[in-house]
Design an enzyme around this catalytic site. Structure first.
Site: not given
Ligand code: XMP
Length: 511
Positions: A54, A81-82, A168, A170, A226, A367
């Site tokens: 964050g 991290c944060y 990170h 990710e 969608d 999505k």
């Protein structure tokens, strides 16, 4: 979510990516705001918790903190991290400013064997983005890895199964980050990789059947990804008790109505009511040039037509909508509320005053997961991978008044853009490519004749979510071909220009 992972969002731009990575590893994950109460977490009973990064610093007075009880539930935790700094602060360690802000690649060295690093060769390249660092870990924690600038770059308390890393895992710049996350999920949380789109499909079908019982469901089908997936899914679950409604507002692309009819009525056998309301919409738009007035009139007319149609089709207890996960995540408001730039009109979000219970089977999907589901449901690839198309349709791509003639011109130009982009093989790399009709007339010469006709602007952008976008550097040859074809084939156009503006400061649609 028994066998899933809860991701607490502290406002990082990567929070959604963390949730995605976990799902890619076959484990269900959900994002919740950082301040979720411990009681709610207990109810969700996740198999693991990840604290995101964050923008804040835990050293500030108003730093976002999580409910302290969450770290004491005995559920394995990974702080990123944060999230790491937060664990340190909340459990009594010390966080201070790093001597210099660290951003980018670093080499991680291991200090101690850890299940988090199992089968990962050290040193490992990691991606850092932080300005605080851990000065001393909380009691019970040991450093397990370091980089040149961060002596405590990873730490753990094996007994309480709390792990924390400064980098990170990710992002793709941490090449073995996926392996590290897998270690957390499978070695530490001991979860199983049993979440997949086909298991999701089966579960959704069961849930829909159970919820709907013998009732009937109404659904607005726009032909976009969608609403198409929602309709196909409900049809699979409840067959004829789904009633889909497609409103042709006269502002659609060439052949759109016919395409929807072919796919949904003829191929899938949906109970589909096609409504041709083009005249009403066009009447409402007569003389209107203000973009917001256009949008509002189209929105209101849609509600009217949809309600009227629904009333004629009998009683419905439920309305199905294609709300996606990114629309429902409550993220941390890091910036203030943003101003309304355009009033978006979505087929899904409309009939507020009709008394339906909602069914939103895509609420937990991203999505591209929706696209995967659409493929599993047998929808044509071309529909699934179609570029987004705005609810108010071609009306917001005709600058100035919308008339039959202008619609005809834009439709023909738009079809040429789509065909040529598809032929070039670039379609799937582009977020959106389309034509815009400008109210500008200019002089040209065709054969020996002077012409005085409209200009078409071509817009092609790349983007991840439509929030920001950059114009695509289409090959000159392709642009040349599109321009040639439009000027030669579309009566009423004698000039084509290319829009080279990014968002911000421009928007993707012209109105
Ligand atoms: P803008 O023009 O705001 O567009 O940069 C961002 C993305 O949203 C789409 N868009 C809409 N989609 N209803 C929709 O469903 C709308 O009213 C609407 N207006 C814009 C646009 O095509 C782009 O992908």
């Amino acid at each position: 979510m028994g066998k899933g992972v809860l991701v607490l969002d502290f406002g990082s731009q990567y929070t959604q990516l963390i949730a995605r990575r976990v799902r890619e590893l076959g484990v269900y994950s959900e994002i919740r705001p950082y301040n979720i109460a411990v009681e709610e977490v207990k109810q969700l009973s996740p198999g693991g918790i990840i604290l995101s990064g964050g923008p804040a610093t835990v050293r500030s007075e108003d730093a976002p903190l999580c409910d302290e009880g969450i770290l004491k539930l005995g559920i394995p935790v990974l702080g990123i991290c944060y999230g790491m700094q937060l664990i340190t602060k909340m459990l009594g360690g010390e966080v201070g400013p790093a001597s210099k802000r660290e951003f980018g690649r670093a080499e991680l060295e291991s200090l101690k064997g850890s299940p988090l690093f199992r089968d990962i060769e050290m040193p490992m390249t990691v991606w850092m983005s932080h300005s605080d660092k851990i000065l001393s870990p909380p009691a019970g924690f040991h450093p397990i890895a370091r980089t040149a600038n961060s002596p405590v770059c990873a730490m753990s308390d094996e007994e309480s199964r709390i792990y924390a890393i400064q980098f990170h895992p990710e992002v793709s710049h941490t090449p073995l980050g996926r392996k590290l996350l897998a270690n957390f999920l499978f070695n530490i949380c001991r979860l199983n990789a049993d979440w997949s789109m086909s298991s999701f499909l089966e579960e959704s079908i069961e849930n829909i059947r159970e919820k709907v019982g013998e009732e009937r469901v109404l659904c607005a089908l726009s032909g976009g990804v969608d609403s198409s997936v929602v309709a196909a899914l409900l049809h699979r679950a409840i067959g004829d008790r789904l009633q889909a409604v497609f409103v042709d507002n006269g502002l659609l692309r060439l052949g759109e109505s016919q395409r929807v009819k072919e796919i949904f009525m003829e191929q899938l056998g949906l109970n589909l009511k096609m409504v041709d309301a083009a005249d009403e919409f066009l009447k409402d738009l007569e003389g209107v040039t203000d973009p917001e007035v256009k949008r509002k009139r189209i929105g209101h007319r849609f509600i009217r037509v949809f309600e009227e149609t629904a009333r004629g089709l009998g009683e419905f207890k439920y309305l199905a909508q294609g709300t996606l996960y990114p629309d429902v995540i409550e993220s941390v408001p890091v910036q203030g509320p943003s101003a309304t730039i355009k009033s978006h009109h979505n087929v899904g979000g409309l009939p507020k005053d009709m008394e339906f219970e909602l069914i939103e089977p895509l609420r937990s999907l991203f999505k591209d997961e929706v696209r995967e589901l659409g493929e599993l449901l047998g929808l044509p690839k071309k529909l699934i991978w179609r570029h987004p198309f705005p609810g108010p349709g071609l009306a917001v791509r005709i600058v100035g008044e919308v008339t039959e003639r202008r619609l005809r011109i834009l439709r023909e130009a738009d079809r040429i853009v789509e065909e040529e982009i598809e032929d070039s093989g670039l379609y799937n790399e582009i977020w959106q490519a389309f034509a815009v009709l400008l109210p500008v007339k200019s002089v040209g010469v065709m054969g020996d004749e002077r012409t005085y006709d409209y200009a078409i602007a071509i817009r092609a952008v790349e983007s991840k979510d439509g929030m920001t976008a950059d114009w695509v550097q289409l090959p000159y040859e392709l642009l040349g071909k599109i321009s040639n074809r439009i000027i030669n084939e579309v009566d009423g156009v004698n000039r084509v220009v290319y829009d080279i503006s990014s968002k911000p400061p421009s928007t993707i649609e012209w109105e």
